[in-house]
Design a protein around this motif. Structure first.
Motif, short mmCIF file in Angstrom:
data_model
loop_
_atom_site.label_atom_id
_atom_site.label_comp_id
_atom_site.label_asym_id
_atom_site.label_seq_id
_atom_site.Cartn_x
_atom_site.Cartn_y
_atom_site.Cartn_z
N GLU A 118 1.57 7.07 26.35
CA GLU A 118 2.67 7.88 25.84
C GLU A 118 3.82 6.93 25.51
N CYS A 119 4.12 6.80 24.23
CA CYS A 119 5.15 5.85 23.79
C CYS A 119 6.53 6.49 23.98
N MET A 120 7.34 5.89 24.83
CA MET A 120 8.59 6.51 25.24
C MET A 120 9.81 5.95 24.49
N ASN A 121 10.22 4.73 24.82
CA ASN A 121 11.45 4.17 24.27
C ASN A 121 11.20 2.88 23.49
N PHE A 122 11.80 2.79 22.31
CA PHE A 122 11.94 1.49 21.65
C PHE A 122 13.44 1.24 21.54
N THR A 123 13.90 0.17 22.17
CA THR A 123 15.33 -0.14 22.19
C THR A 123 15.57 -1.53 21.64
N ALA A 124 16.60 -1.68 20.84
CA ALA A 124 16.96 -2.99 20.28
C ALA A 124 18.42 -3.29 20.59
N PHE A 125 18.67 -4.49 21.09
CA PHE A 125 20.02 -4.97 21.31
C PHE A 125 20.29 -6.09 20.31
N ALA A 126 21.23 -5.85 19.39
CA ALA A 126 21.65 -6.87 18.42
C ALA A 126 20.47 -7.50 17.69
N SER A 127 19.54 -6.66 17.24
CA SER A 127 18.35 -7.16 16.52
C SER A 127 18.56 -7.09 15.01
N PRO A 128 18.35 -8.20 14.30
CA PRO A 128 18.59 -8.24 12.85
C PRO A 128 17.44 -7.63 12.06
#
Length: 459
Positions: A118-128
């Protein structure tokens, strides 16, 4: 780091953390710590990717993504062999790690790994997500973007969008955002897509690319009034209404102006003295790293680097459609002001001007300079883009490349939760946003990480 990573066999949720360019697993320590403070080891199992440490990040998004994919598959097998049963997956990418993570997600999807999770979170911090080229046109685009891309090996070519990925004829960034690719179909499986974008002092990846935006309302913060998210004041802006025009300011007095320049003087002197030295050191290091990276990639491609590459060279498409060194680089990268698409009346007068160069479109060393016909097509494209997007949100549209506009349109369909971040206490906001190290002035990054762990992360 060991205190925050790993987990118990009772944990059903695996969260993978992927660091950025020039990075190492320790850069993600504060991210892991923030997550662990909210979720115990028997609830969330934390894996910090290790195979792309240091200069290995020069080897390109493709190599990095294959390494991370293998690392995730291996960890899932280890947990299973010990009696665990992972049912949920989340992935967090920082800086270049956000792009590497997206590539790995595409491979995981194509290889059937995501079918059982079960794919929950995709999070990016300062990703270009749109690359790192400065929105420029004409000779400035050629000088600062095309030449700048040569200093970061394959990763640099891909980040500046001048590569041709495999047989697609497109930059890898365009392929990553192609609606028909495995990368977009895999990313779409995640329930929540969240990004945190610095609005100022990010010398590595400015707001338009980390915020997936055609505009940048934050180029002059004295002209806008910030609206902060209730409970997260002074750091996280309200995504629904981040800024509004500021009231007219009183004219600056001469003493105030002189004081401002006096404060800047030490910084200007430091740049004058040390940047030339840093640039020389950076270029020498780039040459060395390019040779080393080429050797590593050759080993990787031949299967002698511990990865059977053939296993990961899956079909990229859902359908058969092919449509100090670091500081020196960052100072150069951030020194250029952004340009905007021309208005209809302005572009009309440009018809007799020298042809410009397609922003970020150069793909070979031999064909980077546009001819006259190509220049006219570019002006026509700019007029079309300007008419369609010129004043989106009341701000002018940046002079992005066509593949970047297409990427924005495709990525925005995923329904991102975008959080603008204002780091006040340190000028290196790219590192501060995730508290990349224990450093005074990075405290505001802890607010960002706490918001992510308590408000955004779906367990």
């Amino acid at each position: 780091m060991a205190d925050y990573t790993g987990g118990s066999l009772e944990a059903e949720h695996l969260c993978v953390l992927v660091h950025g360019l020039w990075g190492n697993p320790n850069h993600m320590a504060s991210v892991a710590k923030a997550l662990r403070a909210q979720y115990p080891p028997d609830q969330v199992y934390i894996l910090v990717a290790k195979r792309n440490s240091g200069s290995f990040t020069y080897d390109g998004i493709e190599c990095g993504g294959e390494r991370v994919c293998l690392e995730i598959e291996e960890e899932l097998e280890v947990i299973k062999s010990r009696g665990g049963n992972i049912k949920k997956l989340s992935i967090v990418g920082y800086s270049l790690g956000g792009l590497v993570a997206r590539y790995a997600i595409g491979l995981l999807s194509a290889r059937g790994v995501l079918d059982n999770l079960e794919c929950m979170n995709f999070t990016a911090f300062a990703s270009p997500f749109l690359g790192v080229r400065t929105p420029l046109r004409g000779w400035a685009n050629q000088t600062f973007n095309v030449l700048g891309a040569r200093t970061l090996c394959m990763s640099g070519r891909q980040l500046f969008g001048i590569d041709k990925f495999r047989d697609t004829g497109k930059p890898l960034l365009a392929v990553l955002a192609d609606p028909n690719s495995i990368f977009m179909s895999g990313l779409a499986k995640f329930k929540r897509h969240t990004l945190y974008t610095n609005i100022t002092n990010d010398r590595s990846a400015v707001h338009y690319t980390t915020g997936i935006s055609k505009t940048d309302p934050y180029t002059d913060l004295s002209r806008v009034q910030a609206h902060f998210l209730p409970g997260w004041e002074d750091v996280i802006l309200d995504p629904s209404n981040p800024v509004s025009p500021a009231p007219p300011a009183a004219p600056e007095t001469l003493p105030a102006s002189l004081t401002k320049w006096a404060r800047r003087l030490p910084f200007v002197i430091a740049l004058t003295l040390f940047i030339p030295i840093g640039v020389v050191a950076f270029l020498v290091n780039s040459a060395i790293q390019t040779v080393r990276s080429a050797r590593r990639v050759k080993l990787h491609e031949s299967g002698l680097a511990g990865i059977n590459v053939a296993d990961f060279r899956v079909n990229l498409w859902i359908k058969e459609i092919r449509e100090a060194v670091e500081d020196a680089y960052e100072e150069l990268n951030s020194a250029q002001g952004q340009e905007y698409l021309v208005d209809d009346d302005e572009s009309t007068s440009d018809n007799n001007a020298d042809p410009t160069i397609t922003p970020g479109s150069a793909s070979d060393d031999d064909d980077e300079i546009s001819d006259s016909a190509s220049g006219k097509k570019i002006l026509a494209l700019e007029r079309k883009m300007s008419a369609a997007h010129r004043h989106e949100g009341g701000f002018p549209t940046l002079a992005l490349a066509p593949y970047q506009f297409a990427a924005i349109q495709a990525l925005d369909r995923l329904g991102w939760r975008k959080y603008p971040v204002w780091i006040h206490k340190h000028r290196h906001s790219h590192a501060a946003i995730i508290v990349r190290m224990d450093k005074q002035g990075f405290e505001e990054g802890k607010v960002v990480l706490r918001h992510w762990a308590t408000e955004e992360f779906l367990a």
